[in-house]
Enzyme design. Structure first.
Site, PDB file in Angstrom:
ATOM      1  N   ASP A  91      14.651  18.512  31.766  1.00 22.51           N
ATOM      2  CA  ASP A  91      15.706  17.618  31.311  1.00 22.51           C
ATOM      3  C   ASP A  91      15.522  16.312  32.074  1.00 22.51           C
ATOM      4  OD1 ASP A  91      17.958  16.195  30.692  1.00 22.51           O
ATOM      5  OD2 ASP A  91      19.379  17.791  31.202  1.00 22.51           O
ATOM      6  N   LEU A  92      15.089  15.258  31.380  1.00 27.09           N
ATOM      7  CA  LEU A  92      14.790  13.998  32.053  1.00 27.09           C
ATOM      8  C   LEU A  92      16.016  13.397  32.725  1.00 27.09           C
ATOM      9  CD1 LEU A  92      12.356  12.323  29.478  1.00 27.09           C
ATOM     10  CD2 LEU A  92      11.804  13.677  31.504  1.00 27.09           C
ATOM     11  N   HIS A 175      -1.804  -0.837  21.494  1.00 32.35           N
ATOM     12  CA  HIS A 175      -2.910  -0.129  20.844  1.00 32.35           C
ATOM     13  C   HIS A 175      -3.791  -1.037  19.999  1.00 32.35           C
ATOM     14  CE1 HIS A 175       0.052   0.045  17.514  1.00 32.35           C
ATOM     15  NE2 HIS A 175      -0.992   0.151  16.727  1.00 32.35           N
ATOM     16  N   LYS A 179      -8.512  -1.335  19.154  1.00 36.29           N
ATOM     17  CA  LYS A 179      -9.155  -1.215  17.847  1.00 36.29           C
ATOM     18  C   LYS A 179     -10.601  -1.734  17.900  1.00 36.29           C
ATOM     19  CE  LYS A 179      -4.992  -1.260  14.982  1.00 36.29           C
ATOM     20  NZ  LYS A 179      -5.275  -0.005  14.269  1.00 36.29           N
ATOM     21  N   GLU A 213       2.952  -4.517   6.855  1.00 28.66           N
ATOM     22  CA  GLU A 213       3.219  -3.105   6.637  1.00 28.66           C
ATOM     23  C   GLU A 213       3.905  -2.903   5.292  1.00 28.66           C
ATOM     24  OE1 GLU A 213       4.512  -0.975  10.492  1.00 28.66           O
ATOM     25  OE2 GLU A 213       5.319  -3.004  10.672  1.00 28.66           O
ATOM     26  N   ASP A 232       9.447  -6.762  18.198  1.00 28.79           N
ATOM     27  CA  ASP A 232       8.685  -5.543  17.940  1.00 28.79           C
ATOM     28  C   ASP A 232       7.200  -5.808  17.763  1.00 28.79           C
ATOM     29  OD1 ASP A 232       8.567  -2.703  17.481  1.00 28.79           O
ATOM     30  OD2 ASP A 232       8.303  -3.120  15.349  1.00 28.79           O
ATOM     31  N   HIS A 237       1.884  -7.428  20.045  1.00 30.59           N
ATOM     32  CA  HIS A 237       0.660  -7.294  19.268  1.00 30.59           C
ATOM     33  C   HIS A 237       0.066  -8.646  18.848  1.00 30.59           C
ATOM     34  CE1 HIS A 237       1.420  -3.129  19.348  1.00 30.59           C
ATOM     35  NE2 HIS A 237       2.210  -3.043  18.307  1.00 30.59           N
ATOM     36  N   LYS A 337       7.688  -6.064   7.321  1.00 28.17           N
ATOM     37  CA  LYS A 337       7.800  -4.736   6.718  1.00 28.17           C
ATOM     38  C   LYS A 337       8.100  -4.867   5.230  1.00 28.17           C
ATOM     39  CE  LYS A 337       9.124  -2.142  10.844  1.00 28.17           C
ATOM     40  NZ  LYS A 337       7.886  -1.335  10.799  1.00 28.17           N
TER      41      LYS A 337
END
Length: 487
Positions: A91-92, A175, A179, A213, A232, A237, A337
Site C-alpha cells: 500500500d503506497l 519516450h 524512437k 492522435e 501534456d 514531447h 486529439k
C-alpha cells in the site's frame, strides 16, 4: 546493447495501464532477444491489486501478453520471462510496507532501478519511503511525465526527489527520445557531410513538428481536464523534439554533451509576448464528428470532463529560436486529439533555388524537403525535383526513402525497450535533465497564464479534421501550409 550487469527492476504501479501496454512488453522483448538482460536480473512488481505472485502472474498473462510480439508470442521465451517476475503487495500510502520490499531485494546483486509508473502525486512519498528503508543507495529512479503542473510544482517535485537521489540517479523519461527515427536524425545530421551544411537559416525556410492522435481522452478525462494539450504534449514531447532538431553538434554523444546542446536551444527560444499570443498560438477543443466511419463524442461529453470545460485538446504554435543558426526560421509545432490521422513527423522545408532556368516548379516552396516520420511507420523521406520522362523539361517531385523495416532486416527496438535498457546500463543521454525541464516550463508558462487570464474558450473543431482553421491561417501568414494540406 548487451549487458552482463545484474539488476533488480522494481515497477511501482505494476497493474497500471502503462505497465500493461509498454513497460512489461518492452522488458519481455529485451528478454526474448537474448543477451540484453543479465540472466540474474529480476523484476519486482509493486501493487496492491493482487494478493500474491500467482495472482499477479495470472494478471500478466491476461493483460500484458496481448501487447507483446506483434508476430505472435514465443511461448518458451514467455515462460522464462515470467520466472524473472516477483511480486510485492504494498500500500503506497503506508510507508511501513516498504520494509517488505527492502527484505525482498536487499540481498540481490547489481543496480536497483525503481520505475515510478504512478501519478506524480506519489513520486515524493515513494522516494521518502524508499529512503526510510535505505533503498536509495546504488539505485536509479525513473520518473514518468507529467512532472508537475507548472514550473513551481515541477521544482517542488524535483527538489524533494533531489534530496534523496542525486541528479545522475534520476531518469526523467520522454519516450519520444527513444524512437528510432529520432536517433537516426542525430546520425543523419552529425554523421553525414551532406546535411549539416544545409541545416541552418540560409537553407531552411521552415520546420514543422506534428504529433497527432485519432484517439480522444479515453478513460483519462479526470486527468486530462486538469492538464490539457500544452502541458501534456508541448512542454515535454514537442519541445524535446524541437531541441533535437535544432541543437548544435555535441562534441561527443555522452549524456551531458547532448543535453547541454539541447538546453542551449530551450534557453534560446524567443519568449512569447502575451500581447502576441493570439497571433502565434492556437488552442482548440474537439467537438463531435466522424473518424474512419465511426461517430465520436465531443470532448465536453467525455467521462470525467466538466461540461463547461475550457481545456484545450489541440495546440498549434509558431516558435522562433534566437541564435545565429536559426534566427528568422519559423518552427511550427502542432498536437491534438481526435484529429484526422495518427501521425508524428518532423518536416524540414528547404528554401527553393534562388533562380531557376527550369521553370516555376523549381521555385515552388516545399520542392525540397525532408520528412522524418516517427509513427506509425518509421521512415525518413527526402523530396527533390527530377525531370519527367518525355519531351520537354517538365519537373516532378520524387523522393528517396529510408524505410527502416525494409533496409534493416533485424527487428527494430521499441522506444521503451531502448530507454529501459539505457536505465539499466546507466546511460542518461536520452533522458531529460532538470535544467532542461525548467527551461521548457519557463517558456510555456506565459502561454498558460495568458490563456487563463483571458478566459477565452478554445476554438472548436470537428473530430476527424486537422484542428481549427486558425491553425492553417497562422501558417498561411508565412506563405506556407501544413504538409497534409499541400498533398
Amino acid at each position: 546493447m548487451q549487458t552482463d550487469s545484474s539488476f533488480t527492476f522494481v515497477l511501482f504501479g505494476g497493474t497500471g495501464d502503462l505497465s500493461m501496454r509498454k513497460i512489461l512488453p518492452a522488458l519481455f522483448e529485451a528478454h526474448r532477444a537474448g543477451g540484453m538482460l543479465a540472466d540474474s536480473g529480476k523484476i519486482f512488481a509493486v501493487a496492491r491489486h493482487a494478493a500474491d505472485r500467482s495472482e499477479y502472474l495470472q494478471w500478466v498473462n491476461e493483460h500484458v501478453k496481448p501487447h507483446v510480439s506483434k508476430n505472435g508470442v514465443d511461448e518458451a521465451a514467455w515462460a522464462s520471462f515470467l520466472k524473472r517476475i516477483e511480486f510485492v503487495k504494498i500500500d503506497l500510502g503506508n510507508p511501513d510496507d516498504f520494509a517488505l520490499l527492502r527484505d525482498a531485494i536487499q540481498d540481490l546483486p547489481g543496480i536497483r532501478v525503481f520505475y515510478l509508473a504512478t501519478g506524480p502525486s506519489l513520486f515524493v512519498p515513494i522516494c521518502h519511503a524508499l529512503a526510510s528503508v535505505g533503498l536509495n543507495a546504488n539505485a536509479r529512479i525513473v520518473l514518468e511525465k507529467p512532472l508537475g503542473y507548472d514550473l513551481k510544482s515541477s521544482n517542488a517535485i524535483n527538489d524533494a526527489v533531489g534530496e534523496i537521489f542525486a541528479e545522475e540517479q534520476i531518469y526523467r523519461i520522454d519516450h519520444y527520445l527513444g524512437k528510432e527515427p529520432v536517433q537516426n536524425l542525430l546520425a543523419l545530421r552529425f554523421g553525414n557531410a551532406l546535411f549539416e551544411p544545409l541545416w541552418r537559416r540560409e537553407w531552411v525556410e521552415s520546420i514543422q513538428i506534428t504529433i497527432a492522435e485519432e484517439l480522444g481522452v479515453e478513460a483519462r478525462g479526470d486527468f486530462y481536464d486538469n492538464t490539457g494539450a500544452l502541458r501534456d504534449m508541448v512542454q515535454n514531447h514537442l519541445l524535446q523534439l524541437l531541441s533535437i532538431v535544432a541543437m548544435e553538434p555535441p562534441h561527443s554523444m555522452d549524456s551531458d554533451s547532448v543535453r547541454d546542446e539541447k538546453l542551449r536551444v530551450l534557453r534560446a527560444l524567443k519568449p512569447i509576448d502575451p500581447r502576441d499570443i493570439g497571433k502565434v498560438a492556437v488552442r482548440g477543443q474537439y467537438h463531435s464528428g466522424v473518424i474512419r466511419g465511426t461517430s465520436v463524442p465531443a470532448y465536453a461529453t467525455e467521462p470525467g470532463v466538466r461540461p463547461d470545460s475550457t481545456t484545450e485538446t489541440f495546440v498549434a504554435l509558431k516558435v522562433e529560436i534566437e541564435n545565429w543558426r536559426w534566427a528568422g526560421v519559423p518552427f511550427f509545432l502542432r498536437t491534438g486529439k481526435r484529429l484526422a490521422d495518427r501521425v508524428a513527423e518532423i518536416v524540414v522545408n528547404f528554401r527553393p533555388v534562388p533562380h531557376s532556368a527550369l521553370g516555376a516548379s523549381a521555385l515552388r516552396a516545399g520542392a525540397n524537403r525532408l520528412v522524418i516520420r516517427l509513427q506509425p511507420n518509421e521512415t525518413i523521406r527526402l523530396y527533390c525535383l527530377a525531370k519527367q520522362p518525355g519531351e520537354g523539361m517538365n519537373l516532378a517531385s520524387v523522393h528517396l526513402d529510408l524505410a527502416f523495416d525494409q533496409f534493416f532486416r533485424e527487428g527494430q527496438m521499441e522506444a521503451y525497450q531502448r530507454l529501459l535498457l539505457d536505465v539499466i546500463n546507466g546511460r542518461l543521454a536520452l533522458f531529460v535533465r532538470r535544467d532542461e525541464q525548467e527551461a521548457a516550463w519557463r517558456w510555456v508558462e506565459p502561454i498558460l497564464n495568458e490563456w487563463k487570464a483571458s478566459n477565452k474558450p478554445p476554438k472548436p473543431y470537428a473530430s476527424g479534421t486537422w484542428g481549427p482553421a486558425a491553425s492553417s491561417a497562422m501558417l498561411a501568414q508565412h506563405g506556407t501550409c501544413w504538409l497534409e494540406e499541400e498533398n
